[in-house]
Design a protein around this motif. Structure first.
Motif, PDB file in Angstrom:
ATOM      1  N   GLY A   1       0.820  -1.211   0.000  1.00 18.26           N
ATOM      2  CA  GLY A   1       0.000   0.000   0.000  1.00 18.26           C
ATOM      3  C   GLY A   1       0.856   1.263   0.000  1.00 18.26           C
ATOM      4  N   ASN A   2       1.890   1.272   0.819  1.00 16.99           N
ATOM      5  CA  ASN A   2       2.768   2.451   0.871  1.00 16.99           C
ATOM      6  C   ASN A   2       3.529   2.647  -0.434  1.00 16.99           C
ATOM      7  OD1 ASN A   2       2.190   3.426   3.493  1.00 16.99           O
ATOM      8  ND2 ASN A   2       3.401   1.779   4.369  1.00 16.99           N
ATOM      9  N   ALA A   3       4.000   1.555  -1.022  1.00 11.74           N
ATOM     10  CA  ALA A   3       4.716   1.664  -2.295  1.00 11.74           C
ATOM     11  C   ALA A   3       3.782   2.188  -3.385  1.00 11.74           C
ATOM     12  CB  ALA A   3       5.302   0.306  -2.694  1.00 11.74           C
ATOM     13  N   ARG A   4       2.570   1.623  -3.463  1.00 11.64           N
ATOM     14  CA  ARG A   4       1.606   2.083  -4.478  1.00 11.64           C
ATOM     15  C   ARG A   4       1.229   3.554  -4.247  1.00 11.64           C
ATOM     16  NH1 ARG A   4       2.266  -1.404  -8.460  1.00 11.64           N
ATOM     17  NH2 ARG A   4       1.550  -3.498  -8.017  1.00 11.64           N
ATOM     18  N   PHE A   5       1.089   3.942  -2.987  1.00 10.18           N
ATOM     19  CA  PHE A   5       0.785   5.338  -2.674  1.00 10.18           C
ATOM     20  C   PHE A   5       1.920   6.245  -3.177  1.00 10.18           C
ATOM     21  CE2 PHE A   5       0.993   9.090   0.023  1.00 10.18           C
ATOM     22  CZ  PHE A   5      -0.313   9.559  -0.036  1.00 10.18           C
ATOM     23  N   ASN A   6       3.156   5.852  -2.907  1.00  5.12           N
ATOM     24  CA  ASN A   6       4.302   6.657  -3.347  1.00  5.12           C
ATOM     25  C   ASN A   6       4.427   6.715  -4.857  1.00  5.12           C
ATOM     26  OD1 ASN A   6       5.215   7.471  -0.803  1.00  5.12           O
ATOM     27  ND2 ASN A   6       6.277   5.538  -0.489  1.00  5.12           N
ATOM     28  N   LEU A   7       3.905   5.717  -5.548  1.00  5.09           N
ATOM     29  CA  LEU A   7       3.906   5.728  -7.013  1.00  5.09           C
ATOM     30  C   LEU A   7       2.744   6.541  -7.577  1.00  5.09           C
ATOM     31  CD1 LEU A   7       4.747   1.967  -7.645  1.00  5.09           C
ATOM     32  CD2 LEU A   7       6.153   3.923  -8.333  1.00  5.09           C
ATOM     33  N   GLY A   8       1.840   6.976  -6.699  1.00  5.63           N
ATOM     34  CA  GLY A   8       0.666   7.711  -7.156  1.00  5.63           C
ATOM     35  C   GLY A   8      -0.458   6.808  -7.618  1.00  5.63           C
ATOM     36  N   GLU A   9      -0.326   5.521  -7.369  1.00  6.86           N
ATOM     37  CA  GLU A   9      -1.350   4.539  -7.740  1.00  6.86           C
ATOM     38  C   GLU A   9      -2.324   4.403  -6.570  1.00  6.86           C
ATOM     39  OE1 GLU A   9       0.936   1.061  -8.772  1.00  6.86           O
ATOM     40  OE2 GLU A   9       1.881   2.091 -10.465  1.00  6.86           O
ATOM     41  N   LEU A  10      -3.141   5.433  -6.399  1.00  2.66           N
ATOM     42  CA  LEU A  10      -3.961   5.553  -5.198  1.00  2.66           C
ATOM     43  C   LEU A  10      -5.036   4.471  -5.074  1.00  2.66           C
ATOM     44  CD1 LEU A  10      -4.261   9.443  -5.030  1.00  2.66           C
ATOM     45  CD2 LEU A  10      -2.531   7.929  -4.048  1.00  2.66           C
ATOM     46  N   ASP A  11      -5.659   4.081  -6.196  1.00  3.79           N
ATOM     47  CA  ASP A  11      -6.672   3.021  -6.123  1.00  3.79           C
ATOM     48  C   ASP A  11      -6.045   1.704  -5.658  1.00  3.79           C
ATOM     49  OD1 ASP A  11      -8.666   4.753  -6.920  1.00  3.79           O
ATOM     50  OD2 ASP A  11      -8.581   4.154  -9.040  1.00  3.79           O
ATOM     51  N   ASP A  12      -4.868   1.392  -6.206  1.00  4.80           N
ATOM     52  CA  ASP A  12      -4.178   0.156  -5.800  1.00  4.80           C
ATOM     53  C   ASP A  12      -3.710   0.244  -4.354  1.00  4.80           C
ATOM     54  OD1 ASP A  12      -4.528  -1.028  -8.287  1.00  4.80           O
ATOM     55  OD2 ASP A  12      -2.611  -0.291  -9.057  1.00  4.80           O
ATOM     56  N   ALA A  13      -3.278   1.421  -3.945  1.00  7.48           N
ATOM     57  CA  ALA A  13      -2.859   1.610  -2.549  1.00  7.48           C
ATOM     58  C   ALA A  13      -4.047   1.385  -1.616  1.00  7.48           C
ATOM     59  CB  ALA A  13      -2.282   3.010  -2.347  1.00  7.48           C
ATOM     60  N   MET A  14      -5.197   1.965  -1.971  1.00  5.87           N
ATOM     61  CA  MET A  14      -6.385   1.815  -1.139  1.00  5.87           C
ATOM     62  C   MET A  14      -6.809   0.353  -1.051  1.00  5.87           C
ATOM     63  SD  MET A  14     -10.030   3.900  -1.071  1.00  5.87           S
ATOM     64  CE  MET A  14      -9.907   4.253  -2.765  1.00  5.87           C
ATOM     65  N   ARG A  15      -6.713  -0.376  -2.169  1.00  5.13           N
ATOM     66  CA  ARG A  15      -7.062  -1.801  -2.151  1.00  5.13           C
ATOM     67  C   ARG A  15      -6.142  -2.581  -1.208  1.00  5.13           C
ATOM     68  NH1 ARG A  15      -8.804  -0.914  -7.356  1.00  5.13           N
ATOM     69  NH2 ARG A  15      -6.795  -1.182  -8.384  1.00  5.13           N
ATOM     70  N   ALA A  16      -4.864  -2.264  -1.199  1.00  3.40           N
ATOM     71  CA  ALA A  16      -3.916  -2.970  -0.319  1.00  3.40           C
ATOM     72  C   ALA A  16      -4.243  -2.689   1.151  1.00  3.40           C
ATOM     73  CB  ALA A  16      -2.484  -2.555  -0.640  1.00  3.40           C
ATOM     74  N   PHE A  17      -4.538  -1.425   1.465  1.00  6.39           N
ATOM     75  CA  PHE A  17      -4.871  -1.088   2.853  1.00  6.39           C
ATOM     76  C   PHE A  17      -6.198  -1.738   3.276  1.00  6.39           C
ATOM     77  CE2 PHE A  17      -2.248   2.853   1.873  1.00  6.39           C
ATOM     78  CZ  PHE A  17      -1.129   2.380   2.540  1.00  6.39           C
TER      79      PHE A  17
END
Length: 182
Positions: A143-159
């Motif tokens: 989630g943190n890696a996806r957030f840092n990449l700007g991939e917010l939907d994927d980050a939210m799914r991981a969290f």
């Protein structure tokens, strides 16, 4: 006999240089005490720098030898740890992958600043081991890696996945806050 120690070599050099300084001062009495002291200090500084550089080369050679021993004996995790300690995270990640230490490989890529590679490794691991003992930590790191990449939907799914799978997890509050901010 092996290489002389940096200290012994520096002492020999210092002795020779001080003899040269003494001869110079005897031939040039006009230099005075302050000039002589300045000259001695410059010589000592030069020797100290040379000894420091030699010690650094010796330390590097020792680490390289330790790395080669670990690689040749199949101790890949140890070799990866050596490279990570040296700040060579991409090389450490490659070695960890060869050792099957994929979670360590992903963490090394995070250290290298390669969020995309780290996220890809975490995703691959979670596809296979989403119920494993490290799954919670991997969901959070993904989630943190996806957030840092700007991939917010994927980050939210991981969290969200962390919250679903680990309702009593130690990172639950962090996962909820992160989910709210994505």
């Amino acid at each position: 006999m092996g290489d002389p120690s940096p200290f012994a070599e520096s002492l020999q050099t210092l002795t020779a240089l001080l003899a040269s300084v003494q001869a110079f001062l005897e031939e040039n009495p006009m230099v005075g005490r302050v000039g002589a002291l300045a000259l001695i200090l410059l010589v000592a500084l030069r020797i100290w720098r040379a000894a420091k550089a030699r010690m650094a080369r010796l330390a590097t050679r020792e680490v390289e030898e330790k790395l080669q021993r670990a690689l040749s004996s199949g101790k890949l995790r140890q070799a990866g740890d050596i490279q990570a300690a040296r700040g060579l995270y991409r090389e450490a990640s490659r070695i960890y992958e060869r050792a099957g230490e994929f979670e360590r490989a992903a963490r090394a890529m995070l250290q290298a600043g390669d969020m995309k590679a780290a996220a890809d490794i975490f995703s691959s691991l979670l596809d296979k081991y989403s119920d494993g003992p490290l799954a919670g930590a991997m969901f959070m790191m993904l989630g943190n890696a996806r957030f840092n990449l700007g991939e917010l939907d994927d980050a939210m799914r991981a969290f969200k996945k962390y919250i679903e799978k680990f309702p009593n997890g130690s990172s639950l509050e962090e996962a909820k806050r992160s989910e709210e901010h994505t």
